[in-house]
Design an enzyme around this catalytic site. Structure first.
Site, PDB file in Angstrom:
ATOM      1  N   LYS A 112      16.854  66.382  52.820  1.00 47.45           N
ATOM      2  CA  LYS A 112      18.260  65.956  52.977  1.00 47.45           C
ATOM      3  C   LYS A 112      18.349  64.482  53.342  1.00 47.45           C
ATOM      4  O   LYS A 112      19.245  63.787  52.901  1.00 47.45           O
ATOM      5  CB  LYS A 112      18.950  66.766  54.088  1.00 47.45           C
ATOM      6  CG  LYS A 112      19.085  68.233  53.791  1.00 47.45           C
ATOM      7  CD  LYS A 112      19.756  68.979  54.933  1.00 47.45           C
ATOM      8  CE  LYS A 112      18.957  69.041  56.202  1.00 47.45           C
ATOM      9  NZ  LYS A 112      17.697  69.794  56.135  1.00 47.45           N
TER      10      LYS A 112
ATOM     11  N   GLY B 140      14.887  65.488  62.125  1.00 49.69           N
ATOM     12  CA  GLY B 140      14.351  64.138  62.120  1.00 49.69           C
ATOM     13  C   GLY B 140      13.983  63.705  60.727  1.00 49.69           C
ATOM     14  O   GLY B 140      13.547  64.528  59.934  1.00 49.69           O
TER      15      GLY B 140
HETATM   16  P1  IMP Z   1      14.703  74.998  67.717  1.00 51.92           P
HETATM   17  O1  IMP Z   1      15.787  74.483  66.833  1.00 51.92           O
HETATM   18  O2  IMP Z   1      13.848  73.923  68.329  1.00 51.92           O
HETATM   19  O3  IMP Z   1      15.217  75.975  68.736  1.00 51.92           O
HETATM   20  O4  IMP Z   1      13.675  75.828  66.787  1.00 51.92           O
HETATM   21  C1  IMP Z   1      14.051  77.082  66.208  1.00 51.92           C
HETATM   22  C2  IMP Z   1      13.436  77.247  64.832  1.00 51.92           C
HETATM   23  O5  IMP Z   1      14.044  76.321  63.937  1.00 51.92           O
HETATM   24  C3  IMP Z   1      11.935  76.965  64.762  1.00 51.92           C
HETATM   25  O6  IMP Z   1      11.355  77.804  63.787  1.00 51.92           O
HETATM   26  C4  IMP Z   1      11.871  75.518  64.283  1.00 51.92           C
HETATM   27  O7  IMP Z   1      10.658  75.225  63.637  1.00 51.92           O
HETATM   28  C5  IMP Z   1      13.049  75.505  63.332  1.00 51.92           C
HETATM   29  N1  IMP Z   1      13.621  74.167  63.143  1.00 51.92           N
HETATM   30  C6  IMP Z   1      14.419  73.487  63.989  1.00 51.92           C
HETATM   31  N2  IMP Z   1      14.754  72.295  63.470  1.00 51.92           N
HETATM   32  C7  IMP Z   1      14.168  72.228  62.271  1.00 51.92           C
HETATM   33  C8  IMP Z   1      14.168  71.233  61.231  1.00 51.92           C
HETATM   34  O8  IMP Z   1      14.809  70.176  61.323  1.00 51.92           O
HETATM   35  N3  IMP Z   1      13.444  71.543  60.121  1.00 51.92           N
HETATM   36  C9  IMP Z   1      12.775  72.722  59.978  1.00 51.92           C
HETATM   37  N4  IMP Z   1      12.745  73.666  60.915  1.00 51.92           N
HETATM   38  C10 IMP Z   1      13.447  73.422  62.048  1.00 51.92           C
END
Ligand code: IMP
Length: 431
Positions: free
Chosen positions: A16, A40
């Site tokens: 994206k 990020g």
């Molecule tokens: P959290 O958002 O840190 O609570 O993570 C929850 C889940 O979402 C985990 O499996 C992360 O690896 C995934 N995740 C969170 N942000 C991203 C992203 O920007 N890209 C891919 N996976 C994400």
């Protein structure tokens, strides 16, 4: 088109950032509406490499406004680091150019401590979070004990809220998670200081958006993560804690659905996932390795290797429905060069039965067998191709298959990481 939402159609990391960066040139205002520094992307600008987690990449353009909506959760130390890093390399981040919603919730030190301690305690059943405190912060928001960025600009209000909340958090950290309690004074003082620095940026973003719209501004809503990580519609509980679907742009920025003109879905030509949770088309063979190495599939926030697999059409159709997609962008198509045949999952099999939609039961979802359709691949390097008609026939057929299967037109095709490795068939801001 005046207002365009960009969302990820898979589990995030669809590329994206590159498409947002490309379309930013045509937009006046760029808005983040959910998530936090769990997202990020890396941007090269003026010979410097920047990794942005919170500030939209529109910040590199002189005349653009970058907004952080109420739906975003902000770690103020990360935001200040981004501001300082940009400023030190000559990129202006003046108040007025960057605006932050007074209603955005803050990630507090106890949110990070709880996120990490919970994951450690969970062992094999952990979610695989980014450890940034995202989930615990959204929990407090919904539990009505969150601290908003506007709150830390009012010392008395902040003191009262923090003292009430911290007592409970420290009890939970110490007694349940066997983690260390946190000091009130340290948090209070550091957040007050950060609040002072951030105060000039804090405003009512919904009002700013209404003003911009009335002046005819072109507005780009930049989604983070992807549809399958949506708290309501994703592979719960292996999801993030916000609404990543297009509807999230409305409540996460403060605009009504009738103000949105187009929803663009970004879809990688194959599938990746980082963290735990079911992934029906995952490949643990040489093809999976090819996708990871050729696609550089390592997380930009945590550096974790991403799990890789074939394109999942069922998931893509779900993204069309949940987001009301008006167009698709296919990214990383060049990574598929050299693989033959290609496979696309068109349905699942569960205990001998065919499923055309994603089951709500996570146990069922974890035990699905993908039903594949095979398509012929291509050997050519396509990373320098500039026009759709110059792509190999099988490559064009792959795109046509996606369009026919989803019923949504492919408007942009990305064949490499740089801006000029993009085939734009229709620019939403120019039609
Ligand atoms: P959290 O958002 O840190 O609570 O993570 C929850 C889940 O979402 C985990 O499996 C992360 O690896 C995934 N995740 C969170 N942000 C991203 C992203 O920007 N890209 C891919 N996976 C994400």
């Amino acid at each position: 088109m005046a207002s365009v939402i960009i969302v990820g159609t898979q589990w995030g990391d669809e590329g994206k950032g590159k498409i947002v960066d490309l379309l930013t040139a045509y937009a006046d205002v760029i808005v983040r509406f959910q998530g936090g520094n769990n997202a990020g992307h890396t941007i090269m600008f003026d010979g410097h490499k920047f990794i942005l987690h919170l500030i939209p990449s529109g910040i590199f353009h002189e005349s653009k406004k970058c907004l952080i909506g109420n739906g975003v959760v902000i770690d103020p130390s990360v935001l200040l680091q981004e501001i300082d890093n940009l400023t030190s390399k000559g990129v202006s981040v003046e108040p007025g150019k960057l605006l932050i919603s007074e209603r955005a919730h803050l990630i507090m030190p106890y949110h990070k401590a709880i996120d990490l301690a919970r994951e450690a305690k969970a062992g094999k059943t952990k979610i695989g979070t980014t450890g940034r405190g995202i989930g615990p912060c959204y929990e407090d928001k919904i539990g009505r004990r969150g601290i908003k960025i506007g709150d830390i600009l009012d010392q008395d209000l902040f003191r009262a809220k923090l003292s009430e909340t911290l007592e409970e958090k420290n009890f939970y950290l110490e007694k349940y998670l066997s983690a260390e309690a946190l000091s009130f004074e340290e948090i209070f003082e550091s957040y007050l200081r950060m609040g002072e620095r951030l105060a000039p940026y804090v405003t009512n973003v919904a009002v700013e958006l209404e003003k911009a719209r009335k002046q005819g501004a072109r507005i780009l809503f930049e989604g983070a993560q992807g549809t399958q990580l949506d708290i309501d519609h994703g592979t719960y509980p292996f999801v993030t804690s916000s609404n990543t679907v297009a509807g999230g742009a409305c409540h996460g920025a403060g605009v009504g659905p009738t103000t949105i003109d187009e929803v663009m879905g970004i879809c990688k030509a194959y599938t990746t996932r980082v963290g735990g949770g079911p992934f029906p088309t995952e490949l643990s063979d040489d093809i999976g390795l090819h996708l990871r190495e050729r696609g550089g599939e390592y997380g930009s926030t945590t550096g974790r290797p991403r799990r890789c697999g074939w394109l999942d059409g069922v998931i893509l159709k779900e993204a069309v429905r949940l987001n009301g997609l008006s167009s698709l962008t296919i990214t990383k198509l060049d990574v598929l060069s050299g693989l033959d045949p290609l496979k696309v999952c068109v349905a699942y099999e569960y205990e001998g039965e065919r499923l055309d939609n994603i089951p709500g039961n996570i146990k069922v979802f974890s035990n699905l067998k993908p039903i594949y359709e095979e398509l012929p691949g291509w050997q050519e390097d396509i990373s320098a191709i500039k026009r759709l008609e110059d792509l190999p026939e099988n490559c064009k057929n792959y795109l046509k298959f996606i369009e026919e299967f989803t019923g949504v037109p492919v408007n942009i095709v990305s064949v490499g990481p740089s801006r000029n490795q993009t085939i734009v068939l229709r620019n939403p801001f120019e039609s």
